[in-house]
Design a protein around this motif. Structure first.
Motif, PDB file in Angstrom:
ATOM      1  N   ALA A 162      46.050  36.503  38.131  1.00 31.47           N
ATOM      2  CA  ALA A 162      44.752  36.388  39.284  1.00 31.47           C
ATOM      3  C   ALA A 162      44.114  36.215  40.044  1.00 31.47           C
ATOM      4  O   ALA A 162      43.465  36.240  41.097  1.00 31.47           O
TER       5      ALA A 162
ATOM      6  N   ASP B 221      44.818  39.806  31.445  1.00 35.91           N
ATOM      7  CA  ASP B 221      43.754  40.967  31.869  1.00 35.91           C
ATOM      8  C   ASP B 221      42.612  40.215  32.905  1.00 35.91           C
ATOM      9  O   ASP B 221      41.613  41.103  32.803  1.00 35.91           O
ATOM     10  N   GLU B 222      43.049  39.299  33.368  1.00 35.78           N
ATOM     11  CA  GLU B 222      41.689  38.648  34.404  1.00 35.78           C
ATOM     12  C   GLU B 222      41.840  38.831  35.110  1.00 35.78           C
ATOM     13  O   GLU B 222      41.963  39.480  36.035  1.00 35.78           O
ATOM     14  N   GLU B 223      40.327  39.123  35.260  1.00 38.05           N
ATOM     15  CA  GLU B 223      39.453  38.841  36.644  1.00 38.05           C
ATOM     16  C   GLU B 223      39.117  38.270  36.900  1.00 38.05           C
ATOM     17  O   GLU B 223      37.358  36.990  36.452  1.00 38.05           O
TER      18      GLU B 223
ATOM     19  N   SER C 232      34.877  34.088  35.472  1.00 41.17           N
ATOM     20  CA  SER C 232      35.755  34.795  34.785  1.00 41.17           C
ATOM     21  C   SER C 232      36.033  35.675  33.651  1.00 41.17           C
ATOM     22  O   SER C 232      35.300  35.028  32.737  1.00 41.17           O
TER      23      SER C 232
END
Length: 207
Positions: free
Chosen positions: A12, A95-97, A107
């Motif tokens: 990410a 599933d990181e933003e 995060s």
């Protein structure tokens, strides 16, 4: 459970770097990337380099049933040292933003951390084998503040919905040791670029 590919933990960050042009934000993201892989590899001493961390950082952890505040490099080094010795330094993000601003990286992710059975038992989690290795899987949110020179000020880590955390017992063949992680991540751990004070000055103080 299949073995996690820890070399993908920072994807990410890599994706955000592809679209980030602000030199200050790029430097912070590269420091964030480097810090996480150094931590997972058990090379925690390098995290405390003067160009990466302030002299008196403060960490807040609200996870795994704990509410902990750590102040100062010595206290934080002790935590990293313990994690390296027990294998808890091995982590994976999915599933990181990731978002970056002049003084903060935020995060949201699904985190996986290796945990020996005896460590889980010590905090009151029921396990069937204290000699086995487990994964603690949970939703997490993190804020990492940075100072004007892009040095880490601390970490604020929250576990979202602790009641929904999963404890996964690992087959011995799927265990990644700290030594394994160090070997796997060494090619990905790059030095930081030189700090350019003029280019990386935060907008609030830019001239």
């Amino acid at each position: 459970m299949t073995k996690l590919d820890i070399t993908k933990t920072n994807r990410a960050i890599e994706n955000l770097l592809e679209t980030t042009e602000n030199p200050r934000h790029r430097f912070m993201l590269q420091a964030y990337y480097r810090h996480r892989y150094l931590e997972i590899a058990g090379r925690y001493e390098e995290i405390f380099a003067p160009e990466m961390m302030v002299e008196n950082p403060v960490y807040h952890f609200h996870a795994l049933g704990l509410n902990v505040r750590l102040e100062g490099q010595d206290a934080i080094k002790n935590l990293y040292r313990e994690w390296s010795e027990t294998g808890e330094c091995v982590m994976y993000a999915d599933d990181e933003e990731v978002a970056v601003s002049d003084h903060m990286i935020a995060s949201k992710l699904t985190g996986y951390q290796f945990k020996p059975g005896k460590v889980l038992a010590a905090v009151g989690i029921d396990v069937d084998d204290e000699n086995a290795m487990y994964i603690y899987k949970a939703s997490e949110e993190m804020v990492w503040p940075y100072d004007d020179r892009c040095r880490l000020v601390g970490e604020d880590v929250w576990e979202v919905d602790p009641d929904k955390a999963e404890i996964i017992k690992l087959d011995p063949a799927d265990v990644i040791t700290a030594s394994d992680a160090r070997t796997m991540l060494e090619p990905l751990i790059k030095p930081l670029p030189p700090y350019d004070e003029a280019a990386m000055r935060p907008r609030a103080t830019a001239r």
